[in-house]
Design a protein around this motif. Structure first.
Motif, short mmCIF file in Angstrom:
data_model
loop_
_atom_site.label_atom_id
_atom_site.label_comp_id
_atom_site.label_asym_id
_atom_site.label_seq_id
_atom_site.Cartn_x
_atom_site.Cartn_y
_atom_site.Cartn_z
N ALA A 197 -31.00 -7.38 7.08
CA ALA A 197 -30.51 -7.14 8.45
C ALA A 197 -29.69 -5.86 8.51
CB ALA A 197 -29.69 -8.34 8.92
N ALA A 198 -28.78 -5.69 7.54
CA ALA A 198 -27.95 -4.48 7.53
C ALA A 198 -28.81 -3.24 7.31
CB ALA A 198 -26.90 -4.59 6.43
N ALA A 199 -29.80 -3.34 6.43
CA ALA A 199 -30.64 -2.19 6.11
C ALA A 199 -31.49 -1.76 7.30
CB ALA A 199 -31.52 -2.51 4.90
N VAL A 200 -32.14 -2.72 7.97
CA VAL A 200 -33.01 -2.34 9.09
C VAL A 200 -32.18 -1.90 10.29
CG1 VAL A 200 -34.90 -3.81 8.32
CG2 VAL A 200 -33.26 -4.70 9.98
N THR A 201 -30.96 -2.41 10.43
CA THR A 201 -30.09 -1.96 11.51
C THR A 201 -29.73 -0.49 11.32
OG1 THR A 201 -29.18 -4.18 11.81
CG2 THR A 201 -27.90 -2.36 12.70
N PRO A 252 -24.24 -1.09 15.83
CA PRO A 252 -23.87 -2.06 16.89
C PRO A 252 -22.68 -2.93 16.52
CG PRO A 252 -25.85 -2.76 15.74
CD PRO A 252 -25.56 -1.37 15.26
N LEU A 253 -22.18 -3.62 17.51
CA LEU A 253 -21.12 -4.60 17.33
C LEU A 253 -21.49 -5.53 16.17
CD1 LEU A 253 -18.47 -5.58 18.73
CD2 LEU A 253 -19.91 -7.12 20.07
N THR A 254 -20.56 -5.73 15.24
CA THR A 254 -20.91 -6.38 13.96
C THR A 254 -20.06 -7.61 13.69
OG1 THR A 254 -21.63 -4.27 13.01
CG2 THR A 254 -21.07 -6.04 11.47
N TYR A 255 -20.72 -8.63 13.14
CA TYR A 255 -20.04 -9.83 12.67
C TYR A 255 -20.37 -10.00 11.18
CZ TYR A 255 -18.84 -14.78 12.13
OH TYR A 255 -18.29 -15.97 11.72
N VAL A 256 -19.34 -10.23 10.36
CA VAL A 256 -19.54 -10.45 8.93
C VAL A 256 -18.81 -11.74 8.53
CG1 VAL A 256 -19.20 -9.58 6.59
CG2 VAL A 256 -19.72 -7.98 8.45
N MET A 257 -19.52 -12.63 7.87
CA MET A 257 -18.91 -13.84 7.33
C MET A 257 -18.97 -13.77 5.81
SD MET A 257 -19.93 -17.86 7.90
CE MET A 257 -19.13 -17.96 9.52
N THR A 258 -17.82 -14.01 5.17
CA THR A 258 -17.76 -14.04 3.71
C THR A 258 -17.12 -15.35 3.27
OG1 THR A 258 -15.62 -12.88 3.73
CG2 THR A 258 -17.61 -11.54 3.46
#
Length: 399
Positions: free
Chosen positions: A195-199, A333-339
């Protein structure tokens, strides 16, 4: 009788050793995690044994067992589920049944599995997708992609990118009633990597007129350079994703040549001519203090010039999105990251949060102090439901 007692004692000790999983005190429902770990270890050890005998590749055995967890595209009272292909890439589509007076938001979802296992049809992936479609009143596209060891980078990335571009055509969006200004991408683990790469790739593609509004990365794998980050050290033997399994998954993404895996295990796979890339993954400057406690940054140990020539993919920004320069990160774009705290990939996500914020991207970061890798996908865990609510709430407010 004495021999039987000794035999039973030995079997009891071995069984206890095999079943016992030491876990941190703040892990909720440790018995449930221990049971999941036991099942996972059983399949893993069997697959390793079969591979040792030369019968089949490790991943093929695991995928065989995982196939029993696949479910058909069955519609329910809330969501219509169908399967089709987007640009020859198989996808599963979830459309809410309730009537909508306006165009719906769309979410393009990418499953995890270390680039070598998993599918949109797995029960946990299917369950999350239909829950997302129903809770958000959104059209969810859950994509498949070619898997290692049969296929290597960049095949996985290309499949996801081609399917996403197909989805973003106006005719396709019109067919499914999707608002072109409310489209997001999401992925977990290896899916978060993709997802991060194609974004990043989509941002600079002049042929794509419709851009993503959001990206959601759930415990993503984002870098290939440093396999000794604090999170790799702290969770090296944590049962769900130990360091050895993470490193093997990374290596399999590029090749079945085990020499790359061995070099990565010793953190000696990056050639000196690529030393400039380490600034993008230098945890001493990119991690908050709370995640650096008890750790000291060591200068990289170089090696792997021949490996880099044979398998350059592990130094490619399309495989390791953390290697992107600041210019490539700007205007994402607006980003959400869960760790999750108990996850070797924890620091990948946290460093990406830091780098995105430094580049001016608006980022929401949810860190789960008692979470572990994949918890959102393991159906039935209380921590998984809490993580799902955080994830869904953010999407509801921002997509």
């Amino acid at each position: 009788m004495g021999r039987k007692m000794i035999f039973l004692l030995i079997m009891g000790v071995l069984g206890a050793y095999y079943l016992y999983t030491p876990l941190p005190d703040n892990i909720e429902e440790p018995w449930r995690l221990a049971w999941v770990t036991t099942r996972k270890n059983t399949i893993t050890n069997l697959a390793l044994f079969v591979e040792l005998l030369g019968i089949s590749h490790f991943t093929n055995i695991v995928v065989f067992f995982m196939s029993f967890q696949e479910v058909p595209p069955t519609s329910d009272e809330n969501v219509t589920v169908t399967e089709t292909t987007f640009n020859n890439v198989p996808v599963r589509i979830y459309v809410p049944k309730r009537k909508s007076e306006t165009l719906r938001r769309g979410l393009f979802y990418i499953h995890g599995g270390g680039w070598c296992m998993g599918s949109a049809a797995l029960f946990d992936t299917d369950f999350l997708s239909r829950r997302t479609a129903d809770r958000l009143d959104a059209v969810v596209i859950s994509t498949n992609y070619r898997l290692a060891p049969k296929h290597h980078f960049p095949n996985q990335l290309e499949d996801v990118y081609n399917a996403l571009k197909w989805f973003l055509y106006h005719d396709v969006l019109d067919k499914y009633g999707v608002d072109p200004e409310r489209i997001g991408i999401s992925g977990s683990s290896a899916g978060g990597n993709l997802a991060a790469a194609v974004t990043q790739q989509l941002k600079d593609d002049p042929d794509v007129k419709i851009k993503l509004k959001t990206q959601s990365l759930l415990y993503p794998a984002l870098q290939t350079l440093d396999m000794d980050l604090p999170s790799y050290q702290e969770n090296s033997h944590f049962p769900v994703l130990p360091r050895s399994h993470a490193v093997r998954s990374w290596s399999e993404y590029f090749t079945t040549d085990r020499s790359l895996e061995n070099a990565m295990l010793f953190n000696q796979h990056v050639p000196v001519e690529s030393s400039h890339l380490f600034k993008f993954v230098n945890w001493s400057s990119l991690l908050p203090e709370e995640f650096k406690k008890g750790h000291f940054y060591n200068s990289p140990t170089y090696g792997g010039s021949e490996l880099a020539k044979k398998y350059p993919g592990f130094l490619d920004v399309r495989a390791a999105p953390l290697l992107a320069g600041d210019n490539k990160l700007r205007n994402l774009p607006l980003t959400y990251v869960m760790t999750c705290q108990y996850d070797v990939l924890r620091d990948d996500g946290i460093m990406y949060v830091t780098r995105l914020r430094n580049a001016g991207v608006r980022v929401t970061h949810d860190h789960i102090a008692d979470g572990f890798h994949g918890a959102l996908s393991y159906h039935g865990f209380k921590v998984g439901y809490r993580m799902e609510n955080l994830y869904m709430s953010w999407l509801s407010e921002n997509l």
